[in-house]
Motif scaffolding. Sequence first.
Motif, PDB file in Angstrom:
ATOM      1  N   UNK A  84       1.442 -30.097  27.088  1.00 41.55           N
ATOM      2  CA  UNK A  84       2.331 -29.428  28.038  1.00 41.55           C
ATOM      3  C   UNK A  84       3.401 -28.662  27.272  1.00 41.55           C
ATOM      4  N   UNK A  85       3.518 -27.374  27.557  1.00 40.45           N
ATOM      5  CA  UNK A  85       4.538 -26.541  26.930  1.00 40.45           C
ATOM      6  C   UNK A  85       5.882 -26.750  27.584  1.00 40.45           C
ATOM      7  N   UNK A  86       6.907 -26.159  27.002  1.00 41.32           N
ATOM      8  CA  UNK A  86       8.269 -26.306  27.539  1.00 41.32           C
ATOM      9  C   UNK A  86       8.404 -25.743  28.946  1.00 41.32           C
ATOM     10  N   UNK A  87       7.546 -24.770  29.288  1.00 41.50           N
ATOM     11  CA  UNK A  87       7.606 -24.159  30.622  1.00 41.50           C
ATOM     12  C   UNK A  87       6.827 -24.970  31.665  1.00 41.50           C
ATOM     13  N   UNK A  88       6.243 -26.099  31.226  1.00 42.14           N
ATOM     14  CA  UNK A  88       5.508 -26.943  32.156  1.00 42.14           C
ATOM     15  C   UNK A  88       4.032 -26.613  32.273  1.00 42.14           C
ATOM     16  N   UNK A  89       3.615 -25.547  31.590  1.00 42.49           N
ATOM     17  CA  UNK A  89       2.202 -25.174  31.625  1.00 42.49           C
ATOM     18  C   UNK A  89       1.383 -26.200  30.841  1.00 42.49           C
ATOM     19  N   UNK A  90       0.260 -26.613  31.436  1.00 41.22           N
ATOM     20  CA  UNK A  90      -0.588 -27.620  30.799  1.00 41.22           C
ATOM     21  C   UNK A  90      -1.852 -27.009  30.239  1.00 41.22           C
ATOM     22  N   UNK A 103       5.660 -21.275  21.074  1.00 43.82           N
ATOM     23  CA  UNK A 103       6.232 -20.615  19.905  1.00 43.82           C
ATOM     24  C   UNK A 103       6.842 -21.627  18.947  1.00 43.82           C
ATOM     25  N   UNK A 104       7.027 -21.192  17.727  1.00 43.83           N
ATOM     26  CA  UNK A 104       7.591 -22.013  16.657  1.00 43.83           C
ATOM     27  C   UNK A 104       8.899 -22.649  17.105  1.00 43.83           C
ATOM     28  N   UNK A 105       9.019 -23.954  16.841  1.00 42.18           N
ATOM     29  CA  UNK A 105      10.266 -24.636  17.160  1.00 42.18           C
ATOM     30  C   UNK A 105      10.312 -25.214  18.562  1.00 42.18           C
ATOM     31  N   UNK A 106       9.329 -24.861  19.403  1.00 43.14           N
ATOM     32  CA  UNK A 106       9.312 -25.415  20.749  1.00 43.14           C
ATOM     33  C   UNK A 106       8.777 -26.843  20.720  1.00 43.14           C
ATOM     34  N   UNK A 107       9.101 -27.566  21.743  1.00 43.26           N
ATOM     35  CA  UNK A 107       8.616 -28.934  21.869  1.00 43.26           C
ATOM     36  C   UNK A 107       7.430 -28.946  22.815  1.00 43.26           C
ATOM     37  N   UNK A 114      -0.244 -36.391  18.166  1.00 43.08           N
ATOM     38  CA  UNK A 114       1.104 -36.029  17.689  1.00 43.08           C
ATOM     39  C   UNK A 114       1.053 -35.743  16.194  1.00 43.08           C
ATOM     40  N   UNK A 115       0.351 -36.602  15.474  1.00 43.42           N
ATOM     41  CA  UNK A 115       0.205 -36.427  14.026  1.00 43.42           C
ATOM     42  C   UNK A 115      -0.468 -35.083  13.701  1.00 43.42           C
ATOM     43  N   UNK A 116      -1.506 -34.751  14.446  1.00 50.45           N
ATOM     44  CA  UNK A 116      -2.215 -33.484  14.228  1.00 50.45           C
ATOM     45  C   UNK A 116      -1.297 -32.296  14.484  1.00 50.45           C
ATOM     46  N   UNK A 117      -0.542 -32.362  15.567  1.00 51.44           N
ATOM     47  CA  UNK A 117       0.376 -31.263  15.875  1.00 51.44           C
ATOM     48  C   UNK A 117       1.438 -31.120  14.800  1.00 51.44           C
ATOM     49  N   UNK A 118       1.962 -32.247  14.339  1.00 49.91           N
ATOM     50  CA  UNK A 118       3.012 -32.191  13.324  1.00 49.91           C
ATOM     51  C   UNK A 118       2.464 -31.672  11.989  1.00 49.91           C
ATOM     52  N   UNK A 119       1.189 -31.953  11.714  1.00 54.35           N
ATOM     53  CA  UNK A 119       0.562 -31.524  10.464  1.00 54.35           C
ATOM     54  C   UNK A 119       0.179 -30.057  10.500  1.00 54.35           C
ATOM     55  N   UNK A 120      -0.358 -29.617  11.636  1.00 57.63           N
ATOM     56  CA  UNK A 120      -0.918 -28.269  11.726  1.00 57.63           C
ATOM     57  C   UNK A 120       0.061 -27.220  12.216  1.00 57.63           C
ATOM     58  N   UNK A 122       4.487 -26.478  12.954  1.00 54.20           N
ATOM     59  CA  UNK A 122       5.828 -26.954  12.645  1.00 54.20           C
ATOM     60  C   UNK A 122       6.545 -27.305  13.944  1.00 54.20           C
ATOM     61  N   UNK A 123       5.887 -28.084  14.791  1.00 55.11           N
ATOM     62  CA  UNK A 123       6.490 -28.461  16.057  1.00 55.11           C
ATOM     63  C   UNK A 123       7.354 -29.686  15.879  1.00 55.11           C
ATOM     64  N   UNK A 124       8.339 -29.790  16.753  1.00 54.97           N
ATOM     65  CA  UNK A 124       9.183 -30.970  16.724  1.00 54.97           C
ATOM     66  C   UNK A 124       8.613 -31.984  17.690  1.00 54.97           C
ATOM     67  N   UNK A 125       8.895 -33.234  17.412  1.00 58.10           N
ATOM     68  CA  UNK A 125       8.396 -34.307  18.276  1.00 58.10           C
ATOM     69  C   UNK A 125       9.164 -34.358  19.567  1.00 58.10           C
TER      70      UNK A 125
END
Length: 80
Positions: A26-32, A47-51, A69-75, A77-80
Amino acid sequence: GYGIHCRPSAIIVKEARQYNAEIKVVGEDGQEADAKNSLDLIGLAVTHGQTVTIKVSGEDEETVCDRMVELFETNYDFER
Protein backbone atom coordinates in the motif's frame (compact mmCIF):
# COMPACT_ATOMS: atom_id res chain seq x y z
CA GLY A 1 14.08 7.46 -9.77
CA TYR A 2 10.37 7.11 -9.41
CA GLY A 3 8.42 4.04 -8.59
CA ILE A 4 9.15 0.40 -8.21
CA HIS A 5 10.90 -0.51 -11.43
CA CYS A 6 10.97 -3.75 -13.41
CA ARG A 7 14.08 -5.41 -12.01
CA PRO A 8 13.37 -4.87 -8.31
CA SER A 9 9.67 -5.57 -8.78
CA ALA A 10 10.57 -8.89 -10.43
CA ILE A 11 12.59 -9.84 -7.32
CA ILE A 12 9.65 -9.05 -5.06
CA VAL A 13 7.10 -10.81 -7.28
CA LYS A 14 9.26 -13.93 -7.52
CA GLU A 15 9.57 -14.07 -3.73
CA ALA A 16 5.90 -13.22 -3.09
CA ARG A 17 4.71 -16.01 -5.38
CA GLN A 18 6.48 -18.59 -3.20
CA TYR A 19 4.02 -17.96 -0.38
CA ASN A 20 0.48 -19.18 -0.04
CA ALA A 21 -0.64 -15.81 1.30
CA GLU A 22 -2.18 -12.66 -0.07
CA ILE A 23 0.43 -9.91 -0.04
CA LYS A 24 -0.55 -6.30 -0.67
CA VAL A 25 1.69 -3.27 -0.89
CA VAL A 26 0.00 0.00 0.00
CA GLY A 27 1.40 3.37 -1.05
CA GLU A 28 1.11 6.56 0.97
CA ASP A 29 -1.93 7.57 -1.10
CA GLY A 30 -3.74 4.39 -0.07
CA GLN A 31 -3.41 2.72 -3.45
CA GLU A 32 -2.92 -1.03 -3.14
CA ALA A 33 -0.92 -3.38 -5.32
CA ASP A 34 -0.70 -7.15 -5.40
CA ALA A 35 2.89 -8.10 -4.55
CA LYS A 36 2.57 -11.08 -6.92
CA ASN A 37 1.89 -8.81 -9.91
CA SER A 38 4.74 -6.76 -11.45
CA LEU A 39 2.48 -4.32 -13.26
CA ASP A 40 0.54 -3.68 -10.06
CA LEU A 41 3.77 -2.88 -8.21
CA ILE A 42 5.13 -0.65 -10.97
CA GLY A 43 1.75 1.09 -11.16
CA LEU A 44 2.01 2.16 -7.52
CA ALA A 45 4.44 4.88 -8.56
CA VAL A 46 6.01 5.03 -5.12
CA THR A 47 8.77 7.59 -4.95
CA HIS A 48 12.06 7.57 -3.07
CA GLY A 49 11.67 8.22 0.64
CA GLN A 50 7.99 7.32 0.76
CA THR A 51 6.68 4.79 3.21
CA VAL A 52 4.89 1.70 1.97
CA THR A 53 2.72 -0.60 4.06
CA ILE A 54 2.85 -4.34 3.50
CA LYS A 55 -0.29 -6.30 4.35
CA VAL A 56 -0.19 -10.07 4.49
CA SER A 57 -3.08 -12.45 5.06
CA GLY A 58 -2.87 -16.21 4.93
CA GLU A 59 -0.22 -18.76 5.86
CA ASP A 60 2.85 -17.71 7.86
CA GLU A 61 1.79 -14.06 7.88
CA GLU A 62 4.53 -12.85 10.20
CA THR A 63 7.34 -14.66 8.39
CA VAL A 64 6.11 -13.53 4.99
CA CYS A 65 5.72 -9.93 6.15
CA ASP A 66 9.22 -9.84 7.64
CA ARG A 67 10.66 -11.23 4.41
CA MET A 68 8.79 -8.71 2.26
CA VAL A 69 9.94 -5.80 4.44
CA GLU A 70 13.50 -7.09 4.17
CA LEU A 71 13.22 -7.28 0.37
CA PHE A 72 11.88 -3.74 0.13
CA GLU A 73 14.60 -2.40 2.39
CA THR A 74 17.27 -4.23 0.36
CA ASN A 75 16.02 -3.39 -3.12
CA TYR A 76 14.75 0.12 -2.48
CA ASP A 77 15.71 2.88 -0.18
CA PHE A 78 12.31 2.84 1.48
CA GLU A 79 11.77 3.58 5.10
CA ARG A 80 10.02 1.12 7.36
